[in-house]
Design an enzyme around this catalytic site. Structure first.
Site, PDB file in Angstrom:
ATOM      1  N   LYS A  79       0.823  -1.217   0.000  1.00 17.81           N
ATOM      2  CA  LYS A  79       0.000   0.000   0.000  1.00 17.81           C
ATOM      3  C   LYS A  79       0.857   1.266   0.000  1.00 17.81           C
ATOM      4  O   LYS A  79       0.500   2.270  -0.606  1.00 17.81           O
ATOM      5  CB  LYS A  79      -0.973  -0.009   1.177  1.00 17.81           C
ATOM      6  CG  LYS A  79      -2.067  -1.059   0.984  1.00 17.81           C
ATOM      7  CD  LYS A  79      -3.187  -0.943   1.991  1.00 17.81           C
ATOM      8  CE  LYS A  79      -4.263  -1.969   1.692  1.00 17.81           C
ATOM      9  NZ  LYS A  79      -5.433  -1.888   2.533  1.00 17.81           N
ATOM     10  N   ALA A  95      -5.311   0.165   8.029  1.00 15.51           N
ATOM     11  CA  ALA A  95      -6.757   0.110   7.773  1.00 15.51           C
ATOM     12  C   ALA A  95      -7.483   1.166   8.601  1.00 15.51           C
ATOM     13  O   ALA A  95      -8.368   1.854   8.109  1.00 15.51           O
ATOM     14  CB  ALA A  95      -7.285  -1.286   8.079  1.00 15.51           C
TER      15      ALA A  95
HETATM   16  P1  NDP Z   1      -1.561  -3.243  10.197  1.00 19.88           P
HETATM   17  O1  NDP Z   1      -0.511  -4.284  10.238  1.00 19.88           O
HETATM   18  O2  NDP Z   1      -1.292  -1.937   9.525  1.00 19.88           O
HETATM   19  O3  NDP Z   1      -2.009  -2.897  11.706  1.00 19.88           O
HETATM   20  C1  NDP Z   1      -2.273  -3.918  12.613  1.00 19.88           C
HETATM   21  C2  NDP Z   1      -2.883  -3.338  13.885  1.00 19.88           C
HETATM   22  O4  NDP Z   1      -3.279  -4.429  14.728  1.00 19.88           O
HETATM   23  C3  NDP Z   1      -1.938  -2.479  14.706  1.00 19.88           C
HETATM   24  O5  NDP Z   1      -2.676  -1.455  15.346  1.00 19.88           O
HETATM   25  C4  NDP Z   1      -1.395  -3.486  15.732  1.00 19.88           C
HETATM   26  O6  NDP Z   1      -0.944  -2.896  16.940  1.00 19.88           O
HETATM   27  C5  NDP Z   1      -2.639  -4.293  16.012  1.00 19.88           C
HETATM   28  N1  NDP Z   1      -2.383  -5.640  16.517  1.00 19.88           N
HETATM   29  C6  NDP Z   1      -1.825  -6.683  15.867  1.00 19.88           C
HETATM   30  N2  NDP Z   1      -1.825  -7.795  16.641  1.00 19.88           N
HETATM   31  C7  NDP Z   1      -2.408  -7.432  17.819  1.00 19.88           C
HETATM   32  C8  NDP Z   1      -2.690  -8.133  19.020  1.00 19.88           C
HETATM   33  N3  NDP Z   1      -2.376  -9.427  19.163  1.00 19.88           N
HETATM   34  N4  NDP Z   1      -3.325  -7.464  20.023  1.00 19.88           N
HETATM   35  C9  NDP Z   1      -3.659  -6.156  19.878  1.00 19.88           C
HETATM   36  N5  NDP Z   1      -3.389  -5.437  18.769  1.00 19.88           N
HETATM   37  C10 NDP Z   1      -2.781  -6.070  17.745  1.00 19.88           C
HETATM   38  O7  NDP Z   1      -2.841  -3.972   9.557  1.00 19.88           O
HETATM   39  P2  NDP Z   1      -4.047  -3.305   8.758  1.00 19.88           P
HETATM   40  O8  NDP Z   1      -4.410  -2.054   9.445  1.00 19.88           O
HETATM   41  O9  NDP Z   1      -3.725  -3.277   7.307  1.00 19.88           O
HETATM   42  O10 NDP Z   1      -5.207  -4.400   8.927  1.00 19.88           O
HETATM   43  C11 NDP Z   1      -5.890  -4.574  10.154  1.00 19.88           C
HETATM   44  C12 NDP Z   1      -7.044  -5.549   9.978  1.00 19.88           C
HETATM   45  O11 NDP Z   1      -8.032  -5.013   9.101  1.00 19.88           O
HETATM   46  C13 NDP Z   1      -6.618  -6.906   9.382  1.00 19.88           C
HETATM   47  O12 NDP Z   1      -7.293  -7.910  10.089  1.00 19.88           O
HETATM   48  C14 NDP Z   1      -7.128  -6.841   7.952  1.00 19.88           C
HETATM   49  O13 NDP Z   1      -7.446  -8.121   7.463  1.00 19.88           O
HETATM   50  C15 NDP Z   1      -8.383  -5.986   8.124  1.00 19.88           C
HETATM   51  N6  NDP Z   1      -8.786  -5.281   6.898  1.00 19.88           N
HETATM   52  C16 NDP Z   1     -10.002  -5.582   6.359  1.00 19.88           C
HETATM   53  C17 NDP Z   1     -10.443  -4.952   5.212  1.00 19.88           C
HETATM   54  C18 NDP Z   1     -11.771  -5.331   4.644  1.00 19.88           C
HETATM   55  O14 NDP Z   1     -12.079  -4.908   3.521  1.00 19.88           O
HETATM   56  N7  NDP Z   1     -12.589  -6.058   5.361  1.00 19.88           N
HETATM   57  C19 NDP Z   1      -9.635  -3.929   4.521  1.00 19.88           C
HETATM   58  C20 NDP Z   1      -8.363  -3.656   5.187  1.00 19.88           C
HETATM   59  C21 NDP Z   1      -7.977  -4.336   6.322  1.00 19.88           C
HETATM   60  P3  NDP Z   1       0.545  -2.248  17.058  1.00 19.88           P
HETATM   61  O15 NDP Z   1       0.445  -0.890  16.428  1.00 19.88           O
HETATM   62  O16 NDP Z   1       0.791  -2.229  18.506  1.00 19.88           O
HETATM   63  O17 NDP Z   1       1.463  -3.180  16.285  1.00 19.88           O
END
Ligand code: NDP
Length: 278
Positions: free
Chosen positions: A70, A135
């Site tokens: 992205k 996201a």
């Molecule tokens: P990123 O990798 O950019 O961000 C991940 C986020 O999740 C961060 O805030 C991270 O926290 C947090 N995180 C990860 N693991 C944990 C955990 N075990 N406990 C608490 N927080 C956690 O991912 P995206 O933003 O791209 O995607 C996020 C979700 O959205 C995914 O599940 C993706 O599949 C979904 N999505 C769905 C879409 C749809 O069309 N339905 C479109 C886009 C995304 P930290 O900052 O501390 O690392």
């Protein structure tokens, strides 16, 4: 019509084989009578610029961009929509000659799923978003433009939530907090925008966060309810939804950018639901 003159579209990612986008866009194309092909393309890390150049030469007209490209796509764009500039990431490219226009449709996808498919109004609502990744960054502007009473962001790494609250403060009442500061607070809508569900985990949310008639939404989707959805049901959320509708709605917005046609989404969501449940 031969493939050499058919407009080509694709989703690029790594991995990408799991993508539902080819199915969704084939449905949209057949529904709206558009002649096009849409494929899933595995691109090597660092290979996005080369791929896009070749794709454009082979009648490529548009791309969806998924993890981990992205940001590459953002940098490749010659023109960005205003919402993509603010989101800092893009998921849709429109190729027109030498110009690459880039946009982000995740936010409008979530908003349309909530308001059209689940009949929610966000005005005056208290919203909690869990997560502060790409996201979430993409959905903040459209959610805030609906004028909720407040939008709170909580994240495992608090500094990222604070940064987002700062970046989007011009759009409405947006606050960052830690998980332990949620104790005693209540929300009408809680959105899980973390990737915790991917590894079967649940963010450390306290009990009693839902108001009466509250809605819980996980951006992730799958055959089974995610740990967040199971938790939300146990906690008394009156509606619990996954992100399948968001996926189809964000695709519909990309399709509109490319073809200027608005496909019908409900039937496609239903078909996909049946497909992933098998
Ligand atoms: P990123 O990798 O950019 O961000 C991940 C986020 O999740 C961060 O805030 C991270 O926290 C947090 N995180 C990860 N693991 C944990 C955990 N075990 N406990 C608490 N927080 C956690 O991912 P995206 O933003 O791209 O995607 C996020 C979700 O959205 C995914 O599940 C993706 O599949 C979904 N999505 C769905 C879409 C749809 O069309 N339905 C479109 C886009 C995304 P930290 O900052 O501390 O690392």
């Amino acid at each position: 019509m031969t493939s050499s003159i058919t407009d080509r579209y694709a989703v690029i990612g790594n991995p990408v084989a799991h993508s539902k986008s080819p199915f969704i866009h084939a449905e949209f194309a057949s529904q709206t009578g558009q002649q096009l092909t849409y494929t899933a393309e595995l691109v090597e890390i660092g290979g996005v610029a080369n791929f896009v150049e070749q794709f454009a030469q082979q009648n490529g007209k548009g791309l969806n961009v998924t993890v981990p490209f992205k940001l590459d796509a953002f940098q490749l764009a010659t023109r960005l929509s205003e919402r993509a500039q603010r989101a800092g990431a893009v998921n849709t490219l429109l190729i027109q000659g030498n110009e690459i226009f880039a946009d982000t449709t995740d936010g409008i996808g979530l908003l349309n799923d909530l308001t059209k498919n689940h009949q929610q109004t966000l005005k005056h609502k208290r919203i909690l978003i869990v997560g502060a990744g790409g996201a979430v960054r993409g959905v903040l502007e459209p959610l805030l433009l609906e004028a909720p009473e407040s939008l709170t962001i909580v994240n495992r790494t608090p500094s990222k939530a604070e940064q987002l609250a700062k970046d989007f403060s011009g759009f409405g009442n947006i606050i960052a907090c830690d998980f332990n500061q949620l104790e005693g607070k209540q929300f009408d809508l809680i959105i899980n925008g973390t990737s915790a569900s991917l590894s079967g985990e649940l963010p450390p949310l306290p009990d009693n966060l839902f108001t009466e008639n509250a809605l819980a939404y996980d951006m992730m989707y799958g055959a089974q309810p995610t740990p967040f959805m199971v938790w939300a049901k146990q906690q008394g959320a009156s509606q619990v939804h996954d992100g399948l509708g968001m996926l189809v709605e964000q695709a519909a917005e990309s399709f509109y950018i490319w073809r200027k046609k608005r496909p019908e989404t409900q039937g496609v969501i239903k078909k996909l639901r049946e497909q992933i449940s098998q």
